[in-house]
Design an enzyme around this catalytic site. Structure first.
Site, short mmCIF file in Angstrom:
data_model
loop_
_atom_site.label_atom_id
_atom_site.label_comp_id
_atom_site.label_asym_id
_atom_site.label_seq_id
_atom_site.Cartn_x
_atom_site.Cartn_y
_atom_site.Cartn_z
N ASP A 183 -0.07 4.28 1.11
CA ASP A 183 -0.40 5.27 2.13
C ASP A 183 0.21 4.94 3.48
OD1 ASP A 183 -2.17 3.04 2.08
OD2 ASP A 183 -3.60 4.10 3.35
N GLU A 210 3.83 -6.58 3.67
CA GLU A 210 3.67 -5.95 4.99
C GLU A 210 4.79 -6.41 5.92
OE1 GLU A 210 1.57 -3.78 6.21
OE2 GLU A 210 -0.28 -3.83 5.02
N HIS A 218 3.11 2.32 12.62
CA HIS A 218 2.21 3.27 13.29
C HIS A 218 2.82 3.83 14.57
CE1 HIS A 218 -1.53 1.11 11.34
NE2 HIS A 218 -0.54 1.31 10.49
N HIS A 245 0.84 -1.20 0.00
CA HIS A 245 0.00 0.00 0.00
C HIS A 245 0.87 1.25 0.00
CE1 HIS A 245 0.54 0.68 4.39
NE2 HIS A 245 0.39 -0.62 4.52
N GLU A 296 -5.21 1.77 2.26
CA GLU A 296 -5.17 0.56 3.08
C GLU A 296 -5.38 0.90 4.54
OE1 GLU A 296 -3.33 -2.56 5.65
OE2 GLU A 296 -2.80 -0.45 5.46
N GLU A 297 -4.89 2.06 4.97
CA GLU A 297 -4.95 2.43 6.38
C GLU A 297 -6.34 2.90 6.83
OE1 GLU A 297 -2.67 1.59 8.21
OE2 GLU A 297 -0.72 1.76 7.27
N ASP A 328 6.26 0.51 6.95
CA ASP A 328 4.85 0.24 6.61
C ASP A 328 4.35 1.25 5.60
OD1 ASP A 328 2.29 -0.84 6.74
OD2 ASP A 328 1.72 0.28 8.53
#
Length: 381
Positions: free
Chosen positions: A81, A168, A354, A79, A143-144, A111
């Site tokens: 984003d 991932e 994150h 992803h 995706e987030e 990520d």
């Protein structure tokens, strides 16, 4: 004509410096167009055919790059984003790749922009003219948040690769299953009044007490009736996340709101969960039909599993000398799995995702390049 692209570090830097935050808060949400355009240019320079697809009614884009033709092949997916960030908690510039102490720091470093930089590094070093099956690279949007990029892709694509790898951060452990995620908000509306006369009002907290009791019965039901031995927590979980209600000690509470989440295991569908929630709350909903309201908070993600008897798992396990495992977090795998056998395998630890000062440890670089090379050699040559 294949053009030379910048070094791994320079590519990595260029990807990190483009903000691609996805957020349900419209003030924080950003387009990923500049990132997708840059990534597209890199793959175009390596002789890939590239198509970018706008997600309807958004300023977000997917990219699908391809070299080779025919059926089968390999799809490497990630992803584009990132989540948003708290600037006060970061000690480094989130949009500047910082290399120190054998770690690469930056928002999206692990990520999962680093995975794209590693793919480009590998592709630039192999002879793509000799491939007999296609190599696909997919970069998705959102995706987030709602995973609309992956959802849109599977609705429109016609490709059928032999294997999909989502990069991932798994610490290069092979993942073949994960739980899903569903989130709800229950609002109970009462009638306020002075607390000295409780019968002249309807206390929303008291009604919510009955709602919670029903949910806890459901929580126990999930634990007793559904099991999957491959998970460290082998049953569907429920978490009562937050509750708010009341404004003054001497007032009957007119409004109470409860948020909760459920993480289903493979074999338990989103529809099944919705049905059983309605069943468990049916009695109290009938009693207070005009006072209890339930809604979804975010888009639900199904549980995912690529079965152990899948030929793809056996091939990748043998190729990478890894045993597959299950995790509790969510990815785009349940959506991509609909077009081809899908596994999750990527550099870096999920523990860094994150987080302030997000980083990818240097020692993942060469092993990841080796794995990507092996996968391409197996599925495309």
């Amino acid at each position: 004509m294949i053009r030379k692209i910048p070094s791994f570090i320079e590519v990595y830097k260029s990807l990190i410096q483009i903000p691609t935050i996805s957020s349900n808060n419209k003030l924080l949400d950003q387009s990923n167009k500049n990132f997708i355009d840059l990534l597209s240019n890199y793959f175009s320079d390596l002789n890939f055919s590239v198509k970018n697809y706008q997600i309807p009614h958004t300023d977000k884009y997917n990219m699908l790059a391809c070299v080779g033709s025919g059926n089968g092949g390999l799809l490497l997916s990630g992803h584009s984003d990132t989540v948003d960030f708290d600037e006060k908690k970061w000690t480094k510039d989130p949009f500047k790749l910082t290399e120190t102490n054998n770690k690469f720091y930056g928002l999206g470093a692990v990520d999962m922009k680093g995975f794209f930089a590693l793919i480009l590094e590998v592709i630039s070093s192999i002879n793509i003219k000799k491939i007999i099956k296609p190599i696909y690279i997919l970069a998705t949007a959102n995706e987030e948040t709602d995973m609309s990029g992956a959802k849109n892709f599977i609705q429109s694509t016609i490709i059928k690769p032999d294997c999909i790898i989502i990069g991932e951060p798994t610490s290069l452990k092979l993942i073949n299953a994960h739980k899903g995620h569903m989130s709800y908000s229950i609002k109970v509306i009462g009638d306020t009044g002075h607390s000295s006369n409780p019968d002249h009002g309807v206390n929303s907290i008291e009604i919510m007490h009955d709602v919670i009791r029903s949910l806890l019965i459901l929580k126990k039901y999930f634990k007793e009736e559904y099991q999957h031995p491959n998970f460290s927590i082998p049953y569907p979980t429920m978490n009562l996340s937050s509750i708010h209600g009341g404004s003054a000690i001497n007032r009957i509470c007119p409004l109470c709101i409860l948020n909760f989440e459920i993480r289903p295991i493979p074999g338990l569908t989103l529809t099944q969960i919705e049905i059983v929630i309605k069943e468990k709350l049916e009695t109290i909903m009938k009693k207070w039909s005009h006072r209890i309201f339930i809604k979804k908070l975010f888009s639900s993600v199904p549980a995912y599993e690529c079965p152990h008897n899948s030929g793809t798992i056996k091939i990748v396990e043998k190729l990478c000398q890894l045993n597959s495992a299950a995790v509790n977090y969510c990815t785009e795998a349940p959506f991509l799995q609909r077009i081809a056998p899908t596994l999750i395998l990527g550099p870096g630890s999920i523990e860094q995702a994150h987080q302030p000062d997000e980083y990818l440890e240097h020692y993942f670089i060469q092993p990841t390049k080796n794995i990507i090379t092996k996968l391409i050699n197996k599925f495309c040559y």
